[in-house]
Enzyme design. Structure first.
Site, PDB file in Angstrom:
ATOM      1  N   LYS A  95       0.841  -1.195   0.000  1.00 17.24           N
ATOM      2  CA  LYS A  95       0.000   0.000   0.000  1.00 17.24           C
ATOM      3  C   LYS A  95       0.879   1.249   0.000  1.00 17.24           C
ATOM      4  CE  LYS A  95      -3.950  -1.964   2.491  1.00 17.24           C
ATOM      5  NZ  LYS A  95      -4.943  -1.816   1.415  1.00 17.24           N
TER       6      LYS A  95
ATOM      7  N   ARG B  85     -10.133 -11.703   0.939  1.00 19.57           N
ATOM      8  CA  ARG B  85     -10.910 -12.770   0.291  1.00 19.57           C
ATOM      9  C   ARG B  85     -10.209 -14.117   0.425  1.00 19.57           C
ATOM     10  NH1 ARG B  85     -10.824  -9.381  -5.151  1.00 19.57           N
ATOM     11  NH2 ARG B  85     -10.725  -7.825  -3.497  1.00 19.57           N
TER      12      ARG B  85
HETATM   13  N1  BES Z   1      -8.151  -3.936   3.762  1.00 22.29           N
HETATM   14  C1  BES Z   1      -8.277  -3.511   2.420  1.00 22.29           C
HETATM   15  C2  BES Z   1      -9.579  -2.768   2.135  1.00 22.29           C
HETATM   16  C3  BES Z   1      -9.782  -1.457   2.839  1.00 22.29           C
HETATM   17  C4  BES Z   1      -9.537  -0.284   2.165  1.00 22.29           C
HETATM   18  C5  BES Z   1     -10.285  -1.398   4.110  1.00 22.29           C
HETATM   19  C6  BES Z   1      -9.756   0.914   2.782  1.00 22.29           C
HETATM   20  C7  BES Z   1     -10.501  -0.189   4.735  1.00 22.29           C
HETATM   21  C8  BES Z   1     -10.248   0.968   4.070  1.00 22.29           C
HETATM   22  C9  BES Z   1      -8.224  -4.698   1.472  1.00 22.29           C
HETATM   23  O1  BES Z   1      -7.492  -5.780   1.898  1.00 22.29           O
HETATM   24  C10 BES Z   1      -7.614  -4.204   0.190  1.00 22.29           C
HETATM   25  O2  BES Z   1      -6.500  -3.787   0.225  1.00 22.29           O
HETATM   26  N2  BES Z   1      -8.380  -4.233  -0.884  1.00 22.29           N
HETATM   27  C11 BES Z   1      -7.933  -3.790  -2.135  1.00 22.29           C
HETATM   28  C12 BES Z   1      -8.390  -4.802  -3.159  1.00 22.29           C
HETATM   29  C13 BES Z   1      -7.745  -4.651  -4.493  1.00 22.29           C
HETATM   30  C14 BES Z   1      -6.275  -4.934  -4.385  1.00 22.29           C
HETATM   31  C15 BES Z   1      -8.399  -5.599  -5.456  1.00 22.29           C
HETATM   32  C16 BES Z   1      -8.555  -2.440  -2.414  1.00 22.29           C
HETATM   33  O3  BES Z   1      -9.682  -2.217  -2.028  1.00 22.29           O
HETATM   34  O4  BES Z   1      -7.890  -1.589  -2.992  1.00 22.29           O
HETATM   35 ZN    ZN Z   2      -5.427  -5.643   1.416  1.00 24.09          ZN
END
Ligand code: BES
Ligand code: ZN
Ligand code: ZN
Length: 499
Positions: free
Chosen positions: A277, A351
């Protein structure tokens, strides 16, 4: 904490007395008439002058100048009687408690019957009162040296009513249990990742089991390996913290049939892994176990309310870290179900852990599945930060979850999941599924991926990425974790138990 009295409130000696005012137009009748009399009709005057308002959410604090034993009256405006509903009254109580907390008072009484209307039963008012009290006065203490000093808290609440005291006490207990489970979920989420590891989550579940007599099982890494939970393990691969697969069972029925399965994403910190991230996006990822917190909060409420419904709770707990051992994009992993997964994005880890947790919940006999997860940024873009996204493979279960959310006052909105969407999830060239089919509709992709593991079992998925925390305080809680869905899940179990 709560005392119920079948007396007139005029002689009570608490520091404050909460009184509800409906805009009828306001008439002082019954006990309120006696209150006005004690003030030589001055209250009627204040209303005429507009200094005392029955407008919805208006709060007026009046010192009693020795005219009554109570030190101050706290009037809550409830608006038009016909429009007042349970959640409105709950918020109004929340505003009052926020004020009482600011004034550092340690006791209050409520003239409960003043909240009764044609649209609002007295028992509902009692439940709203205790639930609002718990939610509105919640505080996460934090770790500052100064905040460890003893603080003044509301310790004594007296409810004055003409209604049956036992019934009122029961309603107060329900409201308070709902707030207590929600607050526990809030604390789990607010606690930073170094102090809320998978082991800490497991410990919390063990404590709940001890308090409420649940059966508890904590699977250690070796057992998780033996069961072939390759998707869950892949996410944990880069971590120094061992994974825990946490299961709680609540069995009020003789037979272990008709089992509701609650599954919560327990990623205690999400760095994104090698699909790392950005530095701004990583801050706040301690909240990535918000689904686990909701499920544990719900189990606490279930332990208190004891519905007649079998429930199994499953929480895959791990962080998502980077190291020489960590899983990588392009890896292909095998889930407990036997389905293989091509990893295209290590940040789509929720997931993966949920895939094995869903399979494991079915293994434990779940006949209906509801999973809760801070799953995608996509749901925040779609619905904002005050609506939980819902997906379902079964309309009946969806309707039940929706009804429970309405009862809890936790807004949710359904999003679609079509056969075409499923094709994208199944589009890997070298595995059965891929964990990240691209940005378009990615909340749907996350949901659909989990659905592949629910298979034919009725299943609802709740994406709380937008609702698990808030940067704004409100009448029913401070900023930070919201504890969202703890109440909805518990009320779902209650409703199912009554069916
Ligand atoms: N934990 C995150 C989702 C999230 C984002 C929670 C913002 C709370 C606030 C999740 O694991 C994630 O990183 N999802 C990605 C998915 C993508 C890589 C397909 C996302 O939402 O960007
Ligand atoms: Zn994630
Ligand atoms: Zn995540």
């Amino acid at each position: 904490m709560f005392t119920v009295k079948n007396e007139l409130f005029l002689q009570q000696t608490e520091e404050s007395l909460i009184v509800g005012l409906y805009d009828k137009p306001i008439k002082f009748e019954g006990a309120l008439k006696e209150l006005d009399d004690a003030f030589d009709s001055q209250l009627t005057e204040l209303i005429k002058e507009g200094d005392l308002s029955a407008r919805s959410k208006a709060i007026s604090i009046l010192p009693t100048y020795g005219k009554l034993p109570v030190k101050r009256l706290i009037f809550i405006g409830l608006g038009k009687e016909k429009q007042a509903d349970f959640h409105g009254v709950k918020e109004a109580f929340g505003h009052a408690f926020t004020q009482i907390k600011k004034l550092k008072l340690t006791s209050t009484a409520v003239a409960l019957d003043s909240f009764q209307s044609d649209a609002m039963e007295i028992m509902d008012s009692a439940q709203a009162f205790s639930e609002a009290f718990g939610l509105a006065t919640y505080e996460f203490k934090g770790y500052k040296k100064a905040s460890n000093e003893p603080e003044k808290q509301i310790e004594k609440l007296t409810v004055y009513t003409e209604a049956d005291t036992d019934e009122i006490k029961a309603a107060l207990a329900v409201g308070y249990a709902l707030s207590k489970g929600t607050n526990s979920a809030r604390t789990l989420v607010n606690t930073p990742g170094n102090l809320m590891t998978a082991s800490d989550l497991a410990h919390h579940a063990e404590q709940l089991a001890e308090t409420y007599g649940f059966e508890v099982e904590i699977l250690e890494k070796a057992e998780i390996e033996k069961l072939g939970m390759g998707a869950f393990l892949a996410v944990n691969q880069g971590s120094a913290e061992p994974p825990k697969m946490i299961t709680l069972k609540y069995q009020p029925k003789e037979e272990w049939t008709d089992v509701l399965g609650l599954v919560g994403k327990g990623v205690t910190f999400d760095t994104g892994g090698y699909s790392i991230k950005p530095k701004d996006g990583i801050v706040g990822m301690k909240t990535d176990m918000g689904g686990a917190a909701a499920v544990l909060g719900a189990m606490e409420i279930i332990g208190e309310l004891k519905p007649d419904q079998n429930v199994v709770a499953v929480i895959p707990a791990t962080d998502n870290m980077i190291s020489g051992h960590a899983f990588k994009p392009d890896d292909v992993i095998t889930s407990m179900s036997g389905k293989t997964i091509e990893v295209l994005n290590t940040d789509a880890e929720g997931r993966l852990v949920l895939a094995d947790a869903i399979t494991y919940a079915k293994h434990h006999g779940a006949n209906y599945l509801v999973d809760v997860a801070t799953l995608t940024g996509g749901v925040v873009i779609a619905l904002g930060t005050d609506k939980t996204g819902v997906f379902a493979n079964n309309d009946e279960l969806y309707e039940e979850v929706l009804a429970a959310s309405e009862e809890a006052g936790e807004f949710m909105w359904r999003l679609p999941l079509t056969e075409k969407d499923k094709e994208r999830i199944r589009s890997s060239k070298i595995a059965d599924l891929n964990n990240s089919p691209g940005r378009e509709g990615h909340a749907i992709m996350g949901a659909g991926f989990i659905g592949e593991f629910a298979e034919g079992t009725p299943w609802v998925h709740l994406d709380i990425a937008g609702t698990a925390d808030t940067n704004k305080s409100g009448p029913l809680g401070p900023d930070g974790a919201t504890g969202v869905m703890a109440r909805t899940l518990a009320l779902l179990a209650v409703a199912k138990g009554e069916k």
